[in-house]
Design an enzyme around this catalytic site. Sequence first.
Site, PDB file in Angstrom:
ATOM      1  CE  LYS A  74      12.602  46.412  35.232  1.00 46.88           C
ATOM      2  NZ  LYS A  74      12.672  46.848  36.645  1.00 46.88           N
ATOM      3  CB  SER A 149      15.784  45.118  37.909  1.00 49.25           C
ATOM      4  OG  SER A 149      14.576  45.811  38.159  1.00 49.25           O
ATOM      5  CB  SER A 173      14.396  48.432  40.087  1.00 43.50           C
ATOM      6  OG  SER A 173      14.455  47.418  41.051  1.00 43.50           O
TER       7      SER A 173
END
Length: 466
Positions: A74, A149, A173
């Site tokens: 990420k 996210s 997330s």
Amino acid sequence: MESQIQQIHQQLVDKKISCVGLIQEKLNALKENTHNTVNALLSELALEKAANVDAKIANGETIGLLEGIPFGVKDVYMLQGTYATASSDLLKNYKSPYTATAIQKLLNAGAIPIVKENCDSFGHGSSSENTIFGAVKNAVNPELVGGGSSGGSAVNVAKDYTIFSIGGDTGGSVRQPAGYNNIYGLKPTYGRISRYGLMAYASSTDCVGPLAKSVEDIRIVLNAMSGKDTKDQTTYTSETIEESSILNTDDIKTVGYFKNFIESEAIDAQIKEDFLASIEKIKAKGIQVKELDFFKSDILVSTYYTLAMAETASNLSRLDGTNYGDRIDDKDLKESYAITRSEKFSEETKRRIVGGNQVLSQGFSDEIYLKGLALRDAISENFEKDFEAVDIILSPVTPSTPPKIGDSLKDPLAMYLSDAYTVGFSLGQLPTLTVPQGTQTGLQVTAAKNNDELVLKFANFLKDTI
């Protein structure tokens, strides 16, 4: 699904595939994908490391289990020499000067990073639409959001572009996008994995979390990243979770679920029906099931966002274009700070900073912030009592199914409420795993603090039960 890591490891050892061939195949797939999961490909770095793995095998040297396994990161983690954009306009040209501890441990084990993955900017969002790289498209239905996210990380795993990915979980997330894309996603106990090198969003709940397609791969990656780190004083020493220890579930006698989650008017009717059907299958296996009382989901959401916004306002105060990110010069230093932060932060990030500053401002901090801290303590105490009565808590991951791309941006409050079933476990700093079974967006398995092993055990049980 069985462990992809173990399968690929054996194929490499048996010389049925080459590591360079494997990495090139994944890079090609990522480059051609239309789900907006890629912020940057790490082609040169990855192919160089793959060639080293092939050379070791050719020389007859032993390779480790993770050696040569491609993974995604990420884009909120530091990886020295690569871009670390946080999917933001402010940091779009920023390069990492060092490597995050969790990522370094994977590098030390021989795993190969191949992509920095799209996400909500600075982790602010529940849909992965709040990004300068374009909305992440769901792996199952590209008209829907990928979840946030860590949406790019979840979609890359679901589409087999990476074998596993490393997301970051603050209020859900990792778990929510895992549920939206039908894979496993773990938020470990807070402090089990070092946060050093993870861009801080809300420091008291930020966790490093793996996403993968099997419980076994989650276990392998979790073990590789865990451990005390002198650079993060919240970390602790944890024991390795053995493969054999998560296969026997005889010590799980009682499962609980929060009846107010299931009786809520906000829950999708099909998710409710499927969840209760899963409960019946667990009962049929001889496990006792108890209904539990808990805080209403709107209290959990408001407590979480009060504290998270306060922490993000503090954490992002350093980003003014001076030491980090692109700067817009104006007539003086004060105006330069103002115009840089106004132009370079997204609307969602600015909304959270403004909200956080309001929470922390003089005259409001006692009324709002201290009340939020007191509620967090009460939530933790509630969990401690629950785990005196049950071994595992089971819940839906989300109250509803993934929205269409664009809908969340029109209604931020609805987006916040999509976290209603995940944020409570973050406030409790508990280990929680999304399993891709039971409901359309999966089930969430939670155990007491520091009992990550029990979570993986029960996930194995569900694999054979539902």
